[in-house]
Write an enzyme that holds these catalytic residues in place. Structure first.
Site, PDB file in Angstrom:
ATOM      1  N   ASN A  34      50.713  36.629  62.792  1.00 42.87           N
ATOM      2  CA  ASN A  34      49.528  37.095  62.075  1.00 42.87           C
ATOM      3  C   ASN A  34      48.349  36.204  62.448  1.00 42.87           C
ATOM      4  O   ASN A  34      48.556  35.057  62.825  1.00 42.87           O
ATOM      5  CB  ASN A  34      49.731  36.918  60.565  1.00 42.87           C
ATOM      6  N   ALA A  35      47.160  36.713  62.216  1.00 46.42           N
ATOM      7  CA  ALA A  35      45.974  35.886  62.420  1.00 46.42           C
ATOM      8  C   ALA A  35      45.836  34.959  61.214  1.00 46.42           C
ATOM      9  O   ALA A  35      45.793  35.425  60.077  1.00 46.42           O
ATOM     10  CB  ALA A  35      44.742  36.775  62.535  1.00 46.42           C
TER      11      ALA A  35
END
Ligand code: CTP
Ligand code: CA
Length: 228
Positions: A34-35
């Site tokens: 994920n960012a």
């Protein structure tokens, strides 16, 4: 090691913070993630430590180093984070800032997936990861932290989505941030928070991630101290 000053507002309080991004391997050289820069979780942990708390900092991959004076556990996958969180309990407050991968590939091969000669791409079969926040919020009152706090990164209908998310997750407080394109929240140094509790919501002014950490720390200290 810093000795804790017992006059500080969170002296003697044990607080767990998750931060950073988890990584789910597909094979030994590839992963799904994920960012997350880890900046907000790190700033919260630093503010809690400055207020005298004993901080258990459970982190995935982040762009920034963990703060000084906290107990750091490094993890890779969502399942590792789940295990580390449950091992670190009990605590007075648990704050879930991590960007956890909702799914993982059903099988992470031990050998690198090779390109097929027929020009076809492989398809991924995914399974759900455990919801760490939800699992802690649902603990029996004898084991549940007094305050369970979640985050929600939303890209649209922030208020409706976050209100429903707080209820679905069973957390006491939820800090929602609008991470849609152009807000600069992702990876940036400031955040626009909408704070939700059982009374409703408050829109906080845009502030630095350090200031969000301090505002949340003050609120936690007042909530814990008013219950004495
Ligand atoms: N979280 C968690 N464990 C997971 C997924 C999320 O602990 N497996 C926590 C996050 O750290 C965050 C909160 O739950 O505090 C909300 O995460 P978010 O991804 O916004 O919520 P989801 O329920 O996964 O919903 P969505 O479909 O929007 O991703
Ligand atoms: Ca999610």
């Amino acid at each position: 090691f810093q000795a804790t000053d017992d006059t500080l507002p969170l002296a003697g309080k044990r607080i767990l913070v998750t931060s950073g991004a988890t990584r789910e391997p597909l094979d030994p050289v590839r992963y799904l993630t994920n960012a997350s820069s880890g900046k907000q979780g790190t700033a919260i942990a630093a503010a809690l430590r400055a207020a005298g708390a004993d901080v258990e900092f459970i982190t995935g991959v982040a762009e920034v180093p963990p703060p000084n004076g906290v107990n750091v556990t490094n993890i890779t996958t969502a399942q590792d984070m789940y295990d580390a969180v449950h091992e670190a309990l009990p605590c007075d407050v648990a704050i879930f800032c991590a960007a956890v991968s909702d799914w993982r590939p059903r099988q992470a091969g031990t050998e690198k997936i090779k390109k097929k000669g027929d020009g076809e791409a492989p398809s991924l079969e995914m399974v759900l990861n455990p919801d760490i926040l939800k699992s802690v919020a649902a603990l029996d009152p004898s084991e549940r932290p007094e305050l369970v706090i979640g985050f929600a990164a939303e890209t649209e209908n922030v208020i409706e989505h976050a209100k429903a998310k707080r209820e679905r997750k069973g957390c006491d407080w939820l800090l929602a941030n609008d991470v849609s394109a152009g807000t600069g929240t992702f990876g940036g140094d400031s955040n626009s928070i909408i704070f939700f509790d059982d009374q409703g919501h408050e829109v906080w002014p845009r502030m630095s991630k350090q200031e969000v950490g301090m505002a949340l720390t003050d609120r936690i200290a007042s909530a814990l101290n008013s219950q004495k």
